[in-house]
Design a protein around this motif. Structure first.
Motif, short mmCIF file in Angstrom:
data_model
loop_
_atom_site.label_atom_id
_atom_site.label_comp_id
_atom_site.label_asym_id
_atom_site.label_seq_id
_atom_site.Cartn_x
_atom_site.Cartn_y
_atom_site.Cartn_z
N PHE A 56 6.33 -6.55 -10.87
CA PHE A 56 6.41 -7.14 -9.54
C PHE A 56 5.96 -6.14 -8.48
O PHE A 56 5.26 -6.50 -7.54
CB PHE A 56 7.83 -7.62 -9.24
N ASP A 57 6.38 -4.86 -8.62
CA ASP A 57 6.05 -3.85 -7.61
C ASP A 57 4.54 -3.71 -7.41
O ASP A 57 4.06 -3.62 -6.29
CB ASP A 57 6.63 -2.49 -8.00
N THR A 58 3.81 -3.67 -8.53
CA THR A 58 2.37 -3.50 -8.38
C THR A 58 1.71 -4.77 -7.85
O THR A 58 0.76 -4.70 -7.08
CB THR A 58 1.72 -3.08 -9.72
N ALA A 59 2.21 -5.93 -8.24
CA ALA A 59 1.67 -7.19 -7.71
C ALA A 59 1.90 -7.28 -6.21
O ALA A 59 1.01 -7.65 -5.44
CB ALA A 59 2.30 -8.38 -8.43
N PHE A 60 3.11 -6.92 -5.77
CA PHE A 60 3.43 -6.95 -4.34
C PHE A 60 2.57 -5.96 -3.56
O PHE A 60 2.02 -6.28 -2.51
CB PHE A 60 4.92 -6.65 -4.15
N ALA A 61 2.42 -4.74 -4.11
CA ALA A 61 1.60 -3.72 -3.45
C ALA A 61 0.14 -4.16 -3.36
O ALA A 61 -0.52 -3.94 -2.34
CB ALA A 61 1.73 -2.40 -4.19
N ALA A 62 -0.36 -4.79 -4.42
CA ALA A 62 -1.75 -5.27 -4.41
C ALA A 62 -1.94 -6.35 -3.34
O ALA A 62 -2.93 -6.34 -2.62
CB ALA A 62 -2.14 -5.80 -5.78
N LEU A 63 -0.97 -7.25 -3.22
CA LEU A 63 -1.09 -8.29 -2.20
C LEU A 63 -0.99 -7.73 -0.78
O LEU A 63 -1.61 -8.27 0.13
CB LEU A 63 -0.04 -9.38 -2.42
N ILE A 64 -0.24 -6.67 -0.60
CA ILE A 64 -0.21 -6.02 0.71
C ILE A 64 -1.59 -5.46 1.04
O ILE A 64 -2.09 -5.64 2.15
CB ILE A 64 0.87 -4.93 0.77
N CYS A 65 -2.21 -4.79 0.07
CA CYS A 65 -3.57 -4.26 0.29
C CYS A 65 -4.55 -5.39 0.60
O CYS A 65 -5.37 -5.27 1.52
CB CYS A 65 -4.04 -3.48 -0.93
N VAL A 66 -4.46 -6.48 -0.14
CA VAL A 66 -5.35 -7.61 0.11
C VAL A 66 -5.10 -8.18 1.50
O VAL A 66 -6.04 -8.47 2.24
CB VAL A 66 -5.16 -8.70 -0.98
N SER A 67 -3.84 -8.30 1.89
CA SER A 67 -3.55 -8.85 3.22
C SER A 67 -4.03 -7.93 4.33
O SER A 67 -4.46 -8.41 5.38
CB SER A 67 -2.06 -9.16 3.37
N ILE A 68 -3.98 -6.62 4.11
CA ILE A 68 -4.52 -5.69 5.11
C ILE A 68 -6.02 -5.92 5.29
O ILE A 68 -6.53 -5.96 6.41
CB ILE A 68 -4.24 -4.23 4.71
#
Length: 175
Positions: A56-68
């Motif tokens: 979950f941590d890496t999925a959440f971090a990846a989506l934060i990068c995508v949203s940025i």
């Protein structure tokens, strides 16, 4: 959103002081297509990764990068939002042995993210082809105008590292 416009229509702003640069190839139609297709493709790839991510941590971090990268409203304060993906990346790098090249790439990514956006604009303005009054836009060659994309490149590199490091930490991220 701005990559297509930068490549095919150039960079300019009548609202704020900025660096202006000519396009690599002038094609307003291509600018529109690339500017809409690239964020959509990035969002799609990010969503596909999160479905297949092991943690979950890496999925959440990846989506934060995508949203940025996809949301223009976040560009002015991207570094605050990137703190979570940076922490996930550092934890993944520290929990096990990673290839030395990946660690060096992570260090370079961190350094790129730490350079303020305005500093990159000032650095690009050293290559100005016109002399302007203080507070007015300066025109720089296309290559120098790409320096202003360093924050986006840093977030994209951070996204790459998070995706690449997802399977590295197995049990360490579950606890």
């Amino acid at each position: 959103w701005s990559v297509g416009w930068r490549l095919f229509q150039g960079v300019s702003s009548s609202v704020v002081w900025s660096v202006t640069a000519p396009p690599l190839i002038y094609s307003p139609g291509a600018a529109r297509v690339v500017s809409y297709a690239l964020p959509a493709a990035l969002l799609g790839a990010g969503l596909l990764f999160t479905r297949k991510a092991k943690h979950f941590d890496t999925a959440f971090a990846a989506l934060i990068c995508v949203s940025i990268l996809v949301s223009p409203i976040t560009w002015s304060h991207y570094l605050i939002l990137a703190a979570i993906p940076l922490a996930v990346m550092l934890r993944s790098l520290l929990c096990r042995e990673c290839p030395c090249g990946l660690r060096l790439f992570a260090i370079a990514t961190g350094l790129v993210l730490l350079v303020p956006r305005l500093q990159m604009e000032r650095f690009a303005s050293f290559f100005a082809t016109n002399a302007s009054a203080p507070g007015q836009s300066v025109t720089v060659p296309f290559a120098a105008g790409l320096l202003t994309l360093f924050p986006a490149a840093g977030v994209l590199a951070l996204l790459f590292l998070i995706v690449r490091l997802d399977p590295v930490c197995g049990r360490a991220l579950k606890s």
